[in-house]
Design an enzyme around this catalytic site. Structure first.
Site, PDB file in Angstrom:
ATOM      1  N   SER A 250      39.910 -50.334   8.243  1.00 41.13           N
ATOM      2  CA  SER A 250      38.807 -49.323   7.606  1.00 41.13           C
ATOM      3  C   SER A 250      38.897 -49.131   6.297  1.00 41.13           C
ATOM      4  O   SER A 250      38.286 -48.262   5.573  1.00 41.13           O
ATOM      5  CB  SER A 250      39.202 -47.923   8.586  1.00 41.13           C
ATOM      6  OG  SER A 250      40.406 -47.380   8.139  1.00 41.13           O
TER       7      SER A 250
ATOM      8  N   THR B 135      -3.680 -25.855  10.781  1.00 36.82           N
ATOM      9  CA  THR B 135      -3.252 -25.802  11.963  1.00 36.82           C
ATOM     10  C   THR B 135      -3.830 -27.122  12.551  1.00 36.82           C
ATOM     11  O   THR B 135      -5.214 -27.466  12.340  1.00 36.82           O
ATOM     12  CB  THR B 135      -3.398 -24.729  12.745  1.00 36.82           C
ATOM     13  OG1 THR B 135      -4.883 -24.546  13.215  1.00 36.82           O
ATOM     14  CG2 THR B 135      -2.966 -23.569  12.173  1.00 36.82           C
ATOM     15  N   HIS B 136      -3.130 -27.882  13.277  1.00 36.97           N
ATOM     16  CA  HIS B 136      -3.655 -29.181  13.875  1.00 36.97           C
ATOM     17  C   HIS B 136      -4.293 -30.016  12.912  1.00 36.97           C
ATOM     18  O   HIS B 136      -4.984 -31.021  13.130  1.00 36.97           O
ATOM     19  CB  HIS B 136      -4.707 -28.915  14.769  1.00 36.97           C
ATOM     20  CG  HIS B 136      -4.246 -27.758  15.990  1.00 36.97           C
ATOM     21  ND1 HIS B 136      -3.186 -28.336  17.144  1.00 36.97           N
ATOM     22  CD2 HIS B 136      -4.250 -26.468  16.110  1.00 36.97           C
ATOM     23  CE1 HIS B 136      -3.002 -27.273  17.872  1.00 36.97           C
ATOM     24  NE2 HIS B 136      -3.493 -26.177  17.219  1.00 36.97           N
TER      25      HIS B 136
ATOM     26  N   SER C 261       0.587 -51.540  -6.577  1.00 33.46           N
ATOM     27  CA  SER C 261       0.464 -52.423  -5.807  1.00 33.46           C
ATOM     28  C   SER C 261       0.419 -54.134  -6.564  1.00 33.46           C
ATOM     29  O   SER C 261      -0.040 -53.931  -7.686  1.00 33.46           O
ATOM     30  CB  SER C 261      -1.043 -52.612  -5.016  1.00 33.46           C
ATOM     31  OG  SER C 261      -1.201 -53.510  -4.303  1.00 33.46           O
TER      32      SER C 261
ATOM     33  N   LYS D  51      -4.133 -48.939  -7.474  1.00 30.89           N
ATOM     34  CA  LYS D  51      -3.278 -48.058  -6.418  1.00 30.89           C
ATOM     35  C   LYS D  51      -2.076 -47.310  -7.294  1.00 30.89           C
ATOM     36  O   LYS D  51      -1.487 -47.850  -8.127  1.00 30.89           O
ATOM     37  CB  LYS D  51      -2.630 -49.167  -5.500  1.00 30.89           C
ATOM     38  CG  LYS D  51      -3.336 -49.746  -4.435  1.00 30.89           C
ATOM     39  CD  LYS D  51      -4.299 -48.860  -3.497  1.00 30.89           C
ATOM     40  CE  LYS D  51      -3.214 -48.081  -2.596  1.00 30.89           C
ATOM     41  NZ  LYS D  51      -2.601 -49.074  -1.544  1.00 30.89           N
TER      42      LYS D  51
ATOM     43  N   ASN E 236       1.137 -45.364  -5.456  1.00 28.05           N
ATOM     44  CA  ASN E 236       1.399 -45.282  -4.079  1.00 28.05           C
ATOM     45  C   ASN E 236       2.567 -44.062  -4.109  1.00 28.05           C
ATOM     46  O   ASN E 236       3.409 -44.340  -5.033  1.00 28.05           O
ATOM     47  CB  ASN E 236       1.986 -46.526  -3.583  1.00 28.05           C
ATOM     48  CG  ASN E 236       0.967 -47.527  -3.312  1.00 28.05           C
ATOM     49  OD1 ASN E 236      -0.171 -47.123  -3.090  1.00 28.05           O
ATOM     50  ND2 ASN E 236       1.179 -48.773  -3.618  1.00 28.05           N
TER      51      ASN E 236
ATOM     52  N   GLU F 269       7.379 -41.743   1.050  1.00 30.90           N
ATOM     53  CA  GLU F 269       7.478 -42.490   2.255  1.00 30.90           C
ATOM     54  C   GLU F 269       9.001 -43.034   2.495  1.00 30.90           C
ATOM     55  O   GLU F 269       9.377 -43.066   3.683  1.00 30.90           O
ATOM     56  CB  GLU F 269       6.780 -43.769   1.911  1.00 30.90           C
ATOM     57  CG  GLU F 269       5.261 -43.345   2.092  1.00 30.90           C
ATOM     58  CD  GLU F 269       4.300 -44.349   1.369  1.00 30.90           C
ATOM     59  OE1 GLU F 269       3.065 -43.945   1.152  1.00 30.90           O
ATOM     60  OE2 GLU F 269       4.657 -45.678   1.198  1.00 30.90           O
TER      61      GLU F 269
ATOM     62  N   TYR G 212      44.117 -38.055  19.780  1.00 31.47           N
ATOM     63  CA  TYR G 212      43.424 -39.114  18.988  1.00 31.47           C
ATOM     64  C   TYR G 212      43.099 -40.427  19.858  1.00 31.47           C
ATOM     65  O   TYR G 212      44.189 -40.908  20.754  1.00 31.47           O
ATOM     66  CB  TYR G 212      44.365 -39.221  17.880  1.00 31.47           C
ATOM     67  CG  TYR G 212      43.578 -40.114  16.813  1.00 31.47           C
ATOM     68  CD1 TYR G 212      42.685 -39.740  15.856  1.00 31.47           C
ATOM     69  CD2 TYR G 212      43.842 -41.684  16.755  1.00 31.47           C
ATOM     70  CE1 TYR G 212      41.858 -40.748  15.019  1.00 31.47           C
ATOM     71  CE2 TYR G 212      43.358 -42.568  16.024  1.00 31.47           C
ATOM     72  CZ  TYR G 212      42.192 -42.149  15.270  1.00 31.47           C
ATOM     73  OH  TYR G 212      41.711 -43.172  14.463  1.00 31.47           O
TER      74      TYR G 212
ATOM     75  N   GLN H 289      37.548 -43.781  14.393  1.00 33.76           N
ATOM     76  CA  GLN H 289      37.463 -44.284  13.078  1.00 33.76           C
ATOM     77  C   GLN H 289      35.963 -44.505  12.881  1.00 33.76           C
ATOM     78  O   GLN H 289      35.511 -44.653  11.649  1.00 33.76           O
ATOM     79  CB  GLN H 289      38.184 -45.652  13.226  1.00 33.76           C
ATOM     80  CG  GLN H 289      38.067 -46.568  12.041  1.00 33.76           C
ATOM     81  CD  GLN H 289      38.897 -47.822  11.837  1.00 33.76           C
ATOM     82  OE1 GLN H 289      40.229 -47.584  11.926  1.00 33.76           O
ATOM     83  NE2 GLN H 289      38.373 -49.018  12.046  1.00 33.76           N
TER      84      GLN H 289
ATOM     85  N   LYS I 266      32.858 -42.106  10.049  1.00 32.36           N
ATOM     86  CA  LYS I 266      33.140 -42.136   8.517  1.00 32.36           C
ATOM     87  C   LYS I 266      31.998 -42.959   8.024  1.00 32.36           C
ATOM     88  O   LYS I 266      31.374 -42.284   7.170  1.00 32.36           O
ATOM     89  CB  LYS I 266      34.433 -42.525   8.076  1.00 32.36           C
ATOM     90  CG  LYS I 266      35.692 -41.714   8.237  1.00 32.36           C
ATOM     91  CD  LYS I 266      36.942 -41.985   7.712  1.00 32.36           C
ATOM     92  CE  LYS I 266      37.989 -41.209   8.099  1.00 32.36           C
ATOM     93  NZ  LYS I 266      38.038 -41.586   9.620  1.00 32.36           N
TER      94      LYS I 266
END
Length: 462
Positions: free
Chosen positions: A22, A153-154, A275, A281, A283, A288, A315, A320, A323
């Site tokens: 590890s 809304t919506h 782009s 463009k 972007n 995103e 344990y 292990q 992490k």
């Protein structure tokens, strides 16, 4: 040298070593491991479990290991895990005294302590980043408290709202996140050291000494639970997941509002991309990416919950797996919080376009219904009347604020000339003066409330 190899007659197979190791990821715990070992050795010395000479040698040796790691002089490599690396390096420097460091502890309570020390500092840093983001949002609220925009809304225009109310809404989300991390910090801040492998220890240790030295607010009360508890890590990942959910919602709004179709905000060039084929463009790749990384953090939470669900006391090596996902989620959320806060500071609002959009699509229809209801018409009846007015407008290619009083009266005699002052976007927003509402006064009160609660959040030492 492995810390446990004395019992075995043959070496571990190379592929088993590789699968079992590890160090490639838990080396991030080097400082926590050395910090905990310094406290443990101090306690051993004060309790006369090791000699003063050995304690001094151990502590000087550990400090030299830490110094060499941080200066780049010592590479962390060649061992099973970070605990083996630090101990073996210590023994190579100070000899047999270093072999006494592990007295009255196990790797089980050692790793649990290291992980909590690391997670505690990480939670404190995320809390700081959340405060910074909330402050950025509050700054946007203060700057735009006189402006209005459409509320949705919506994903359809619903009612005009105050710009500050919009940014305050995200401030509330991230404030809850900050409060969650503050609460989680308290549950991380429990010391397992002294629990041994699972049953405690027969040595006359004083756990209060190590608790004080490490700055933990409490110590674990059951050694079986202490060495196998990863609730704090799952809770941390849950907190991260909700932060990412809120960031992802803000990303979606940012992507929409900076589009040509909406035109409410202008994305700063410094946080945009182009782009390879379309020269025009601009972007929103940062947004995103943050939105996309949300699923990554969710995955780490699900993975840890799945890992711990079937682990019997105490344990087991399954733990292990706690992490790698934690470290990746930590980096992801810190990066996302930091970059989004900076990007928001540079975003420009097209106030004129937002205010125009707030008046479109019959957003004041509810105000007309409320107008009738306040004058004695049952709200459900008023709702039906206004629905017919909207249909009339659509047929005649009109809007609520271009109708004449005569046209309003044709639908209900309750209307008087003051209806014409009701059907404006600004009047609609400012009419909603309830706590948390869209009026300028309510938005200012919201800013004041956010600031007050933000000040109450603790700042933990890193």
């Amino acid at each position: 040298m492995k810390l446990w190899e004395g019992r075995f007659a043959a070496p571990t197979a190379a592929d088993a070593d590789k699968f079992n190791e590890s160090l490639s990821f838990d080396k991030k715990l080097y400082k926590a491991d050395i910090t905990a070992s310094l406290a443990h050795s101090e306690m051993l010395g004060r309790c006369n479990i090791i000699s003063e000479e050995d304690k001094t040698a151990i502590q000087e040796g550990l400090k030299s290991v830490l110094s060499d790691i941080e200066s780049g002089k010592l590479e962390i490599a060649g061992q099973e895990d970070i605990h083996s690396f630090v101990e073996n390096e210590l023994v190579s420097r100070i000899g047999d005294a270093g072999k006494r460091l592990h007295t009255a502890r196990s790797r089980n309570d050692q790793v649990a302590t290291d992980f909590r020390l690391y997670a505690r500092a990480s939670a404190a840093e995320i809390l700081r980043l959340l405060k910074e983001l909330i402050s950025t949002l509050v700054g946007l609220s203060e700057k735009n408290v006189r402006h209005i925009m459409p509320g949705y809304t919506h994903l359809r225009k619903a009612q005009p709202i105050n710009c500050a109310q919009y940014f305050n809404a995200y401030g509330e989300m991230f404030l809850r996140d900050a409060q969650r991390f503050s609460d989680t910090y308290k549950r991380i801040d429990v010391m397992p050291l002294g629990s041994g492998a699972l049953a405690g220890t027969s040595y006359p240790i004083d756990r209060e000494i190590t608790r004080t030295l490490l700055g933990f607010s409490a110590m674990s009360q059951n050694s079986l639970d202490a060495v196998s508890d990863r609730d704090f890590a799952a809770e941390y990942l849950f907190d991260c997941s909700l932060v990412m959910a809120h960031l992802s919602r803000l990303c979606e709004d940012t992507i929409l509002y900076t589009s040509t179709e909406f035109g409410f905000w202008e994305m700063p060039d410094a946080y945009s991309t182009g782009s390879s084929i379309m020269p025009q463009k601009k972007n929103p790749d940062i947004c995103e990416l943050v939105r996309g990384k949300t699923g990554r953090v969710y995955g780490h939470l699900t993975a840890l919950l799945t890992t711990i669900k079937g682990v019997p006391l105490a344990y087991n090596k399954d733990l292990q797996e706690d992490k790698e996902g934690f470290f990746d989620a930590e980096k992801t959320i810190k990066d996302c919080l930091s970059i989004y806060s900076e990007m928001l500071k540079a975003i420009t609002l097209n106030v004129k376009r937002m205010e125009e959009a707030a008046a479109e699509d019959f957003t004041c229809a509810t105000d007309v219904a409320d107008y009738l209801a306040k004058r004695g018409v049952p709200f459900r009846t008023a709702h039906g009347v206004v629905g017919k007015i909207v249909r009339y407008c659509l047929e005649k290619d009109k809007t609520l604020n271009t109708l004449t009083l005569e046209e309003y009266k044709a639908h209900s005699e309750v209307f008087t000339e003051d209806i014409l002052s009701v059907v404006s976007a600004r009047a609609s927003a400012d009419a909603r003066n309830s706590v948390g509402g869209s009026s300028t006064a309510a938005a200012k009160a919201g800013i004041k409330s956010l600031k007050a609660r933000l000040r109450k959040l603790p700042s933990y030492e890193l």
